[in-house]
Design an enzyme around this catalytic site. Structure first.
Site, PDB file in Angstrom:
ATOM      1  N   LYS A  46       0.868  -1.172   0.000  1.00 21.38           N
ATOM      2  CA  LYS A  46       0.000   0.000   0.000  1.00 21.38           C
ATOM      3  C   LYS A  46       0.912   1.230   0.000  1.00 21.38           C
ATOM      4  CE  LYS A  46      -3.862   2.342   0.797  1.00 21.38           C
ATOM      5  NZ  LYS A  46      -4.966   2.358  -0.188  1.00 21.38           N
ATOM      6  N   GLU A  58      14.946   1.384   9.047  1.00 21.55           N
ATOM      7  CA  GLU A  58      14.194   2.508   8.469  1.00 21.55           C
ATOM      8  C   GLU A  58      12.700   2.262   8.555  1.00 21.55           C
ATOM      9  OE1 GLU A  58      17.035   3.712   4.685  1.00 21.55           O
ATOM     10  OE2 GLU A  58      14.870   3.730   4.465  1.00 21.55           O
ATOM     11  N   ASN A 117      19.548  -0.756   6.804  1.00 20.40           N
ATOM     12  CA  ASN A 117      20.802  -0.350   6.181  1.00 20.40           C
ATOM     13  C   ASN A 117      21.951  -0.994   6.938  1.00 20.40           C
ATOM     14  OD1 ASN A 117      19.604   1.406   4.244  1.00 20.40           O
ATOM     15  ND2 ASN A 117      19.243   2.834   5.914  1.00 20.40           N
ATOM     16  N   ARG A 161      25.163  -0.677   7.219  1.00 17.05           N
ATOM     17  CA  ARG A 161      26.419   0.081   7.138  1.00 17.05           C
ATOM     18  C   ARG A 161      26.379   1.226   8.150  1.00 17.05           C
ATOM     19  NH1 ARG A 161      22.910   2.052   3.234  1.00 17.05           N
ATOM     20  NH2 ARG A 161      22.415   4.246   3.522  1.00 17.05           N
ATOM     21  N   VAL A 195      25.799   8.072   6.532  1.00 16.06           N
ATOM     22  CA  VAL A 195      26.295   9.451   6.445  1.00 16.06           C
ATOM     23  C   VAL A 195      25.905  10.229   7.702  1.00 16.06           C
ATOM     24  CG1 VAL A 195      26.074  11.624   5.178  1.00 16.06           C
ATOM     25  CG2 VAL A 195      26.194   9.469   3.913  1.00 16.06           C
ATOM     26  N   ARG A 215      23.696  18.423   5.008  1.00 18.55           N
ATOM     27  CA  ARG A 215      24.683  17.894   4.055  1.00 18.55           C
ATOM     28  C   ARG A 215      25.014  18.991   3.057  1.00 18.55           C
ATOM     29  NH1 ARG A 215      23.157  11.713   2.380  1.00 18.55           N
ATOM     30  NH2 ARG A 215      22.472  11.006   4.430  1.00 18.55           N
TER      31      ARG A 215
END
Ligand code: MV4
Length: 448
Positions: free
Chosen positions: A201, A275, A290, A292, A295, A338
């Site tokens: 959805k 996430e 994720n 890793r 950032v 950033r």
């Protein structure tokens, strides 16, 4: 503990890992491509080895060359940073075969969470909410049409091997779905050599909230609270902050607890991020893991006081986490901008070249993670991020004020940067009120 490690990355994250090694008293070997030859951060490593030409495929993505450098330099471990080989299970495998420790999750856990459909199954097993959708992979068009009928439009077609928005298609009716299914499968097949897709959805205007995890080899798993990363453009994040604004405390606690269950279920260790999408009613749905260091990890370092890169290295070396969940504090508000070498006034066109003036902000509550110095040449070959500007203050209002001050202190000439856009964001009333979602940038800035 390791005596000597190699950083298989470049730029600010290579420098970040070099610093963590210094703080731990470990020797560190850097690698560089011809485009990065002579970059000042390389001088801070004990040794720097050229691994090939500028194109990443021939240097930072070239497993044979990186392993050769590691063998020659006689290191015990490799830190992959983010991007490049950081989430490549094959690279983790090769490291293990060469008796070099990969500073990241075990190969099996990395491969598992790298498949979004498998990660989704894992979440269900761990009792973590996922977006309503298909039970597994979509076999044919009729099945997709039947499911979409059941769920109701809009739906989202996602590639199992995808991530970061690649191989995704929104469908608002049967025709969209038929066309989207084919193009998503084709895109996934050519990009990942795996055309499998599933259906969810579509959550309209969600916030993106992610939870930082640390887990050791001994079964200890802790969360380091959440970050809101809703401010992004085309899946490139622009601003991140912690705590997530306007997220009720009990919801935060639920998301963090769910993340710990998920990481345990995956038999995952090292640093990782879970996430989630958060909808208007503060319901949350797991989307991906994720595997890793990310950032935006310094946002979490500022609010918790924990050095995530040092923790990664200690975990890889087999150490137990030196703290329990109850020891993890959360103080104040941290925000990150950033700064990219891009022209926000020209559709974010990359703006590489020589930085003729680089006058950096500082003072109370400011942290700047960058490999750039005056006279540095930003190569055109890689990601355009040149700095991460962070602030940490007791309250969000103070953090906003310090970020405005720091952005005004930051003077860059020779290249275009995203600083002007950040100045506008930090003066936007909806952002100031923490009323953000993943469509905020497109709704307010694009097509202007
Ligand atoms: C979604 C979604 C809405 N509904 N899934 C984008 C990349 C990948 N991480 C998942 N993504 C999304 N998945 C459902 N069911 C919206 C997005 C999305 C998004 C997510 C996080 C941050 C920015 C985003 C920008 C556009 C779409």
């Amino acid at each position: 503990m390791f005596q000597r490690i190699l950083v298989a990355n470049r730029g600010e994250i290579a420098l970040r890992v070099i610093r963590a090694c210094r703080d731990l008293g470990i020797e560190v070997v850097a690698v560089y491509s011809e485009a990065d030859r002579g970059a000042p951060y390389l001088d801070l490593a004990d040794e720097a080895i050229c691994i090939g030409p500028a194109p990443a495929a021939q240097s930072y993505l070239n497993i044979a060359r990186i392993i050769s450098a590691a063998e020659i330099a006689n290191v015990q471990a490799i830190h992959p940073g983010y991007g490049f080989l950081s989430e490549n299970p094959h690279f983790a495998d090769v490291c293990r075969d060469c008796k070099i420790e990969f500073i990241g999750p075990p190969q099996q856990a990395m491969a598992l969470v790298g498949n979004k459909n498998e990660a989704r199954k894992l979440a269900k097993k761990a009792g973590v909410p996922v977006v309503p959708g298909s039970e597994g992979l979509i076999q044919d068009e009729n099945e997709a049409l039947r499911l979409a009928e059941e769920m109701g439009y809009p739906v989202l077609i996602k590639a199992a091997a995808g991530g970061g928005g690649r191989g995704m298609r929104v469908a608002r009716n049967d025709i969209n779905l038929r066309v989207g299914l084919k193009s998503a499968q084709q895109e996934a097949e050519s990009a990942f050599k795996d055309g499998s897709v599933y259906l969810e959805k579509y959550v309209e205007q969600p916030r993106h909230v992610e939870v930082q995890i640390l887990a050791d080899r001994h079964g200890n798993v802790v969360h380091l609270w959440e970050r809101d990363c809703s401010l992004q453009r085309r899946h490139q994040k622009l601003v991140e902050e912690s705590p997530a604004p306007n997220l009720p405390g009990p919801v935060r606690d639920d998301i963090c607890a769910a993340s710990v269950r998920l990481i345990r279920e995956a038999k995952y260790f090292n640093a990782g991020t879970c996430e989630f999408l958060v909808d208007k009613d503060n319901r949350f749905y797991f989307i991906e893991i994720n595997a890793r260091i990310q950032v935006e990890h310094p946002v979490t370092e500022l609010v918790t006081g924990i050095d995530l890169v040092q923790e990664q290295i200690k975990i890889a070396a087999g150490e137990k986490l030196a703290f329990a969940q109850d020891d993890v504090r959360r103080a104040g508000c941290a925000m990150e901008c950033r700064i990219n070498a891009e022209d926000p006034a020209a559709d974010f066109r990359p703006s590489p070249g020589v930085v003729t003036k680089w006058q950096t902000p500082g003072g109370p509550g400011v942290r700047l993670d960058t490999h750039v110095v005056p006279g540095y040449r930003v190569p055109a070959n890689y990601d355009s991020m040149v700095a991460k500007l962070l602030v940490h203050q007791p309250t969000r209002a103070q953090a906003l004020a310090t970020m405005r001050r720091a952005l005004n202190e930051f003077i860059v000439e020779g290249i275009k940067t995203t600083i002007p856009l950040h100045k506008e964001i930090f003066n936007h009333s909806a952002f100031i009120d923490g009323r953000v979602d993943t469509t905020f940038i497109e709704r307010n800035w694009m097509g202007k």
